[in-house]
Design a protein around this motif. Structure first.
Motif, PDB file in Angstrom:
ATOM      1  N   VAL A  31       0.812  -1.219   0.000  1.00 41.99           N
ATOM      2  CA  VAL A  31       0.000   0.000   0.000  1.00 41.99           C
ATOM      3  C   VAL A  31       0.849   1.275   0.000  1.00 41.99           C
ATOM      4  O   VAL A  31       0.331   2.360   0.178  1.00 41.99           O
ATOM      5  N   ALA A  32       2.133   1.141  -0.247  1.00 47.00           N
ATOM      6  CA  ALA A  32       3.034   2.301  -0.234  1.00 47.00           C
ATOM      7  C   ALA A  32       2.613   3.365  -1.247  1.00 47.00           C
ATOM      8  O   ALA A  32       2.640   4.556  -0.947  1.00 47.00           O
ATOM      9  N   LYS A  33       2.207   2.961  -2.430  1.00 54.53           N
ATOM     10  CA  LYS A  33       1.808   3.920  -3.458  1.00 54.53           C
ATOM     11  C   LYS A  33       0.373   4.409  -3.269  1.00 54.53           C
ATOM     12  O   LYS A  33      -0.061   5.324  -3.952  1.00 54.53           O
ATOM     13  N   PHE A  34      -0.355   3.771  -2.353  1.00 51.58           N
ATOM     14  CA  PHE A  34      -1.754   4.115  -2.094  1.00 51.58           C
ATOM     15  C   PHE A  34      -1.910   5.016  -0.864  1.00 51.58           C
ATOM     16  O   PHE A  34      -2.967   5.581  -0.638  1.00 51.58           O
ATOM     17  N   VAL A  35      -0.848   5.168  -0.093  1.00 53.99           N
ATOM     18  CA  VAL A  35      -0.900   5.910   1.177  1.00 53.99           C
ATOM     19  C   VAL A  35      -1.515   7.289   1.009  1.00 53.99           C
ATOM     20  O   VAL A  35      -2.398   7.681   1.773  1.00 53.99           O
ATOM     21  N   ASP A  36      -1.072   8.037   0.019  1.00 53.70           N
ATOM     22  CA  ASP A  36      -1.563   9.397  -0.162  1.00 53.70           C
ATOM     23  C   ASP A  36      -2.985   9.460  -0.711  1.00 53.70           C
ATOM     24  O   ASP A  36      -3.654  10.483  -0.597  1.00 53.70           O
ATOM     25  N   GLU A  63     -16.682  -5.540   0.917  1.00 49.47           N
ATOM     26  CA  GLU A  63     -15.976  -6.332  -0.087  1.00 49.47           C
ATOM     27  C   GLU A  63     -15.723  -5.568  -1.391  1.00 49.47           C
ATOM     28  O   GLU A  63     -14.739  -5.822  -2.086  1.00 49.47           O
ATOM     29  N   SER A  64     -16.574  -4.607  -1.703  1.00 52.98           N
ATOM     30  CA  SER A  64     -16.402  -3.860  -2.955  1.00 52.98           C
ATOM     31  C   SER A  64     -15.095  -3.065  -2.971  1.00 52.98           C
ATOM     32  O   SER A  64     -14.498  -2.871  -4.030  1.00 52.98           O
ATOM     33  N   VAL A  65     -14.642  -2.612  -1.813  1.00 51.60           N
ATOM     34  CA  VAL A  65     -13.383  -1.863  -1.732  1.00 51.60           C
ATOM     35  C   VAL A  65     -12.215  -2.768  -2.101  1.00 51.60           C
ATOM     36  O   VAL A  65     -11.330  -2.387  -2.871  1.00 51.60           O
ATOM     37  N   LEU A  66     -12.232  -3.978  -1.587  1.00 51.87           N
ATOM     38  CA  LEU A  66     -11.161  -4.930  -1.886  1.00 51.87           C
ATOM     39  C   LEU A  66     -11.195  -5.341  -3.363  1.00 51.87           C
ATOM     40  O   LEU A  66     -10.156  -5.489  -3.996  1.00 51.87           O
ATOM     41  N   LYS A  67     -12.391  -5.490  -3.906  1.00 51.88           N
ATOM     42  CA  LYS A  67     -12.505  -5.834  -5.332  1.00 51.88           C
ATOM     43  C   LYS A  67     -11.984  -4.712  -6.219  1.00 51.88           C
ATOM     44  O   LYS A  67     -11.385  -4.956  -7.256  1.00 51.88           O
ATOM     45  N   LYS A  68     -12.208  -3.478  -5.799  1.00 49.51           N
ATOM     46  CA  LYS A  68     -11.781  -2.326  -6.596  1.00 49.51           C
ATOM     47  C   LYS A  68     -10.269  -2.113  -6.553  1.00 49.51           C
ATOM     48  O   LYS A  68      -9.623  -1.917  -7.577  1.00 49.51           O
ATOM     49  N   TYR A  69      -9.690  -2.136  -5.355  1.00 51.49           N
ATOM     50  CA  TYR A  69      -8.273  -1.810  -5.188  1.00 51.49           C
ATOM     51  C   TYR A  69      -7.352  -3.025  -5.077  1.00 51.49           C
ATOM     52  O   TYR A  69      -6.159  -2.918  -5.341  1.00 51.49           O
TER      53      TYR A  69
END
Length: 84
Positions: A31-36, A63-69
């Motif tokens: 998640v390093a590139k997702f932090v911001d 669950e939709s968040v995990l499916k998206k990202y």
């Protein structure tokens, strides 16, 4: 290609500079590139970096968040370890 990690491998990635890995339901995510971009702020991701964040994740996400990202952040699976 997906890698296999143990908890020690994940624990070594506990900062943005080291990749900031988290575990959610035995899957390992960088998640390093997702932090911001994280709507809840960088602080929470940094707090759970290198750890199993399943409980915290499911408390605030569905669950939709995990499916998206998930597909773009997933780097591997957690290897089952022997429990003594």
């Amino acid at each position: 290609m997906s890698q296999t990690f143990n908890t020690k491998d994940v624990a070594e990635h506990n900062t943005v500079d080291n990749g900031l890995y988290i575990i959610i339901d035995n899957s390992v995510y960088s998640v390093a590139k997702f932090v911001d971009e994280h709507p809840g702020g960088a602080k929470i991701l940094k707090r759970v970096g290198g750890k199993d964040a399943s409980k915290q994740f499911w408390k605030y996400h569905n669950e939709s968040v995990l499916k998206k990202y998930g597909p773009k952040l997933k780097v591997g699976e957690l290897k089952e370890e022997a429990k003594l």
